[in-house]
Motif scaffolding. Structure first.
Motif, short mmCIF file in Angstrom:
data_model
loop_
_atom_site.label_atom_id
_atom_site.label_comp_id
_atom_site.label_asym_id
_atom_site.label_seq_id
_atom_site.Cartn_x
_atom_site.Cartn_y
_atom_site.Cartn_z
N ARG A 1 0.86 -1.18 0.00
CA ARG A 1 0.00 0.00 0.00
C ARG A 1 0.90 1.23 0.00
NH1 ARG A 1 -5.31 -0.97 0.95
NH2 ARG A 1 -5.89 -3.07 1.67
N PRO A 2 1.45 1.56 -1.15
CA PRO A 2 2.43 2.65 -1.21
C PRO A 2 1.79 4.01 -0.94
CG PRO A 2 1.83 1.97 -3.42
CD PRO A 2 1.18 0.98 -2.48
N PRO A 3 2.54 4.94 -0.34
CA PRO A 3 2.03 6.30 -0.12
C PRO A 3 2.01 7.08 -1.44
CG PRO A 3 4.32 6.14 0.58
CD PRO A 3 3.91 4.76 0.17
N LEU A 4 0.92 6.95 -2.18
CA LEU A 4 0.85 7.56 -3.51
C LEU A 4 1.02 9.08 -3.50
CD1 LEU A 4 -1.96 5.39 -5.14
CD2 LEU A 4 0.52 5.09 -5.23
N PRO A 5 0.52 9.81 -2.48
CA PRO A 5 0.79 11.26 -2.45
C PRO A 5 2.28 11.59 -2.42
CG PRO A 5 -1.02 10.71 -0.99
CD PRO A 5 -0.43 9.41 -1.42
N ASP A 6 3.06 10.73 -1.75
CA ASP A 6 4.51 10.97 -1.70
C ASP A 6 5.12 10.82 -3.09
OD1 ASP A 6 4.18 11.32 0.97
OD2 ASP A 6 5.19 9.46 1.58
N TRP A 7 4.64 9.81 -3.83
CA TRP A 7 5.18 9.62 -5.17
C TRP A 7 4.72 10.73 -6.12
CZ3 TRP A 7 9.23 7.13 -6.51
CH2 TRP A 7 9.68 6.07 -5.72
N LYS A 8 3.57 11.28 -5.89
CA LYS A 8 3.13 12.44 -6.67
C LYS A 8 4.07 13.60 -6.43
CE LYS A 8 -0.91 15.38 -7.59
NZ LYS A 8 -2.33 15.63 -7.25
N THR A 9 4.47 13.79 -5.19
CA THR A 9 5.42 14.85 -4.85
C THR A 9 6.76 14.63 -5.53
OG1 THR A 9 4.36 15.17 -2.70
CG2 THR A 9 6.59 16.04 -2.96
N LYS A 10 7.14 13.36 -5.71
CA LYS A 10 8.40 13.03 -6.37
C LYS A 10 8.32 13.15 -7.89
CE LYS A 10 9.71 9.79 -2.69
NZ LYS A 10 9.98 8.37 -2.36
N GLY A 11 7.15 13.46 -8.41
CA GLY A 11 7.02 13.68 -9.84
C GLY A 11 6.56 12.50 -10.64
N ALA A 12 6.09 11.43 -9.98
CA ALA A 12 5.63 10.24 -10.71
C ALA A 12 4.15 10.35 -11.03
CB ALA A 12 5.89 8.99 -9.88
N ASP A 13 3.78 9.93 -12.24
CA ASP A 13 2.37 9.82 -12.62
C ASP A 13 1.84 8.41 -12.36
OD1 ASP A 13 2.61 12.40 -13.47
OD2 ASP A 13 2.22 11.99 -15.59
N ALA A 14 2.74 7.42 -12.36
CA ALA A 14 2.35 6.02 -12.16
C ALA A 14 3.44 5.31 -11.38
CB ALA A 14 2.12 5.34 -13.50
N LEU A 15 3.07 4.18 -10.77
CA LEU A 15 4.00 3.41 -9.95
C LEU A 15 3.79 1.93 -10.24
CD1 LEU A 15 6.00 3.06 -7.54
CD2 LEU A 15 3.99 3.11 -6.03
N LEU A 16 4.90 1.19 -10.44
CA LEU A 16 4.83 -0.24 -10.73
C LEU A 16 5.65 -1.00 -9.71
CD1 LEU A 16 4.13 -2.66 -12.68
CD2 LEU A 16 6.36 -2.20 -13.75
N ALA A 17 5.09 -2.09 -9.19
CA ALA A 17 5.82 -2.99 -8.29
C ALA A 17 5.30 -4.40 -8.51
CB ALA A 17 5.64 -2.57 -6.84
N GLY A 18 6.09 -5.40 -8.08
CA GLY A 18 5.66 -6.77 -8.28
C GLY A 18 6.58 -7.75 -7.60
N SER A 19 6.41 -9.02 -7.95
CA SER A 19 7.21 -10.08 -7.37
C SER A 19 7.39 -11.20 -8.37
CB SER A 19 6.55 -10.63 -6.09
OG SER A 19 5.29 -11.23 -6.39
N VAL A 20 8.44 -12.00 -8.17
CA VAL A 20 8.72 -13.16 -9.00
C VAL A 20 8.96 -14.33 -8.06
CG1 VAL A 20 10.24 -14.18 -10.73
CG2 VAL A 20 9.76 -11.72 -10.80
N SER A 21 8.03 -15.28 -8.04
CA SER A 21 8.11 -16.38 -7.08
C SER A 21 8.33 -17.70 -7.80
CB SER A 21 6.80 -16.47 -6.27
OG SER A 21 6.55 -15.25 -5.60
N PRO A 22 9.43 -18.42 -7.48
CA PRO A 22 9.64 -19.74 -8.07
C PRO A 22 8.64 -20.75 -7.52
CG PRO A 22 11.35 -19.26 -6.44
CD PRO A 22 10.53 -18.01 -6.59
N LEU A 23 8.12 -21.60 -8.38
CA LEU A 23 7.17 -22.64 -7.99
C LEU A 23 7.85 -24.00 -7.95
CD1 LEU A 23 4.11 -21.49 -10.14
CD2 LEU A 23 4.66 -20.87 -7.77
N ALA A 24 7.21 -24.95 -7.31
CA ALA A 24 7.80 -26.27 -7.12
C ALA A 24 8.06 -26.99 -8.44
CB ALA A 24 6.89 -27.11 -6.23
N ASP A 25 7.26 -26.69 -9.46
CA ASP A 25 7.42 -27.38 -10.75
C ASP A 25 8.41 -26.71 -11.68
OD1 ASP A 25 6.05 -25.12 -11.46
OD2 ASP A 25 4.29 -26.15 -12.29
N GLY A 26 9.14 -25.68 -11.18
CA GLY A 26 10.15 -25.01 -11.98
C GLY A 26 9.67 -23.76 -12.68
N ARG A 27 8.35 -23.54 -12.65
CA ARG A 27 7.84 -22.32 -13.25
C ARG A 27 7.94 -21.16 -12.27
NH1 ARG A 27 1.91 -23.55 -15.16
NH2 ARG A 27 1.84 -24.45 -13.05
#
Length: 439
Positions: free
Chosen positions: A97-123
């Motif tokens: 739950r990023p502080p979007l007002p803070d990123w607006k102050t930093k000059g961003a119009d959009a914000l992207l985040a994510g994760s990459v999780s290895p699965l048991a079957d190798g995917r």
């Protein structure tokens, strides 16, 4: 790089720009792509308008073979429409739950985040979320479960989703390009990601090839092979390597161009003496139908998006210029008038633009014409450009040129402001063509 002369010639005397490589036996070996290698893309220029987007490193992406967030960042920057801000220090992921007002102050119009999780079957389970900083709301997000070999493709699809959400146009990062390389006496037809990475050998041979062309379904490539000692038009299934002979008439068979419905091609045949345009069936059956009738050389055809017109190059006016003719037959009309040497036409998917190569003060440069007004302008300041091809969304053009003494593949925005040199491990590359959207 030497531009072609008219008339076109045989492979033993051909110019470097029209006869590049031959495709003999299908190659089963792909070219190895170093992991985390996308940083070889070189971007120059500044777009007139750029969307500032903050991108954080995806959580646990180091556990996979590809840096997903960096690939997404490179894709967006290469389009010329985005300027990235680093959000890695905040250690965000798709459930944050990023502080979007803070990123607006930093000059961003959009914000992207994510994760990459290895699965048991190798995917790997790749998850991401895109926030609209200005409106303080979630904009997009999903989970992509892919094998390790498809992590780059997953990153490209994420970039496509972001591009479409923030611009309203479809992204092309998950599409493919084809081009030809030469190493010693070996010629290779390569299929690669749109950023030049992940290049795979489709064909290798000791003989030359002319004019690779994607079918509208993205599953086949047509090209001209000299494997049997003469120019023949071949269609090949990219995934299986299965080949079909489409044109092997008396004389030269060259310059294939697919119709938008994929049912036929326009090719250049010299079966009746001089090189002219003919329509042939995509299955290689039936007799060709002659489309042009002149005493001059007509070649390098390109269909309009609706399939009603064929643009081509002819020297009927004394030097090579771009013309057009109705597919059903009719009068030929000249399209280019500025410059004495204009070749290699390609039409944008919306039918509004023509890109081509024009000789300017001895230099061969990519040009762009507004087809409604006829106004044209150069997009490059290099000297040895060849074979421009539109991206399937019509927002970028790929072409080959020489920079700092080496052959490279470059994309340019339609205003010419943003250029990106694509990552290729081969030193002699040319004749690029951009594939369609994935079906």
């Amino acid at each position: 790089m030497q531009q072609p002369t008219y008339p076109f010639v045989t492979p033993s005397t051909c110019s470097r720009r029209h006869v590049m490589a031959a495709l003999g036996l299908a190659g089963a070996v792909g070219l190895a792509t170093p992991a985390w290698a996308q940083f070889r893309v070189q971007i120059s220029g500044v777009g007139a308008t750029q969307i500032p987007i903050a991108i954080g490193a995806f959580r646990d992406e180091q556990r996979g073979p590809q840096p997903v967030s960096a690939i997404v960042r490179a894709d967006l920057e290469r389009s010329g429409l985005f300027r990235s801000l680093d959000a890695s220090a905040d250690r965000l992921d798709e459930v944050s739950r990023p502080p979007l007002p803070d990123w607006k102050t930093k000059g961003a119009d959009a914000l992207l985040a994510g994760s990459v999780s290895p699965l048991a079957d190798g995917r790997f389970d790749v998850r991401y979320r895109l926030w609209d900083v200005l409106k303080a709301r979630d904009l997009s997000g999903q989970s992509l479960v892919v094998p390790a070999a498809d992590l780059r493709l997953a990153a490209h699809r994420i970039a496509d989703d972001i591009y479409e959400k923030l611009t309203g146009d479809k992204g092309v990062f998950a599409t493919r390009i084809a081009y030809v390389s030469k190493a010693g006496r070996r010629y290779t037809l390569l299929v690669a990601d749109a950023d030049g990475e992940n290049a795979q050998s489709a064909l290798t041979s000791q003989q030359p090839i002319i004019s690779p062309a994607w079918a509208p379904d993205g599953k086949r490539l047509a090209y001209v092979s000299f494997q049997n000692g003469k120019a023949e038009v071949i269609s090949q299934d990219v995934s299986t390597g299965k080949r079909r002979l489409l044109a092997s008439f008396k004389g030269s068979n060259s310059a294939p161009a697919w119709s938008p419905d994929g049912r036929q091609l326009v090719v250049t045949l010299s079966r009746d003496g001089v090189s002219q345009l003919y329509l042939i069936s995509a299955d290689g059956e039936g007799a060709p139908r002659r489309l042009t009738s002149s005493s001059s050389i007509d070649t390098e055809a390109a269909f309009s998006p609706d399939g009603s017109l064929v643009y081509f190059v002819s020297d009927r006016g004394g030097g090579p210029q771009v013309y057009k003719v109705p597919v059903g037959g009719g009068s030929v009309q000249r399209v280019t008038f500025s410059g004495a040497y204009n070749i290699s036409p390609n039409i944008s998917p919306d039918g509004k633009w023509l890109t081509y190569i024009s000789q300017v003060s001895g230099a061969f440069r990519v040009h762009l014409m507004d087809l409604s007004s006829g106004d044209a302008r150069p997009l490059t300041d290099t000297r040895d450009d060849e074979r421009p091809s539109f991206a399937p969304n019509g927002k970028l053009i790929i072409y080959a040129t020489r920079q700092q003494g080496r052959d490279v593949l470059v994309t340019t925005s339609l205003d010419g402001r943003i250029k990106a040199v694509l990552a290729t491990s081969q030193s002699d590359v040319r004749q690029p063509v951009w594939g369609p959207f994935n079906k």
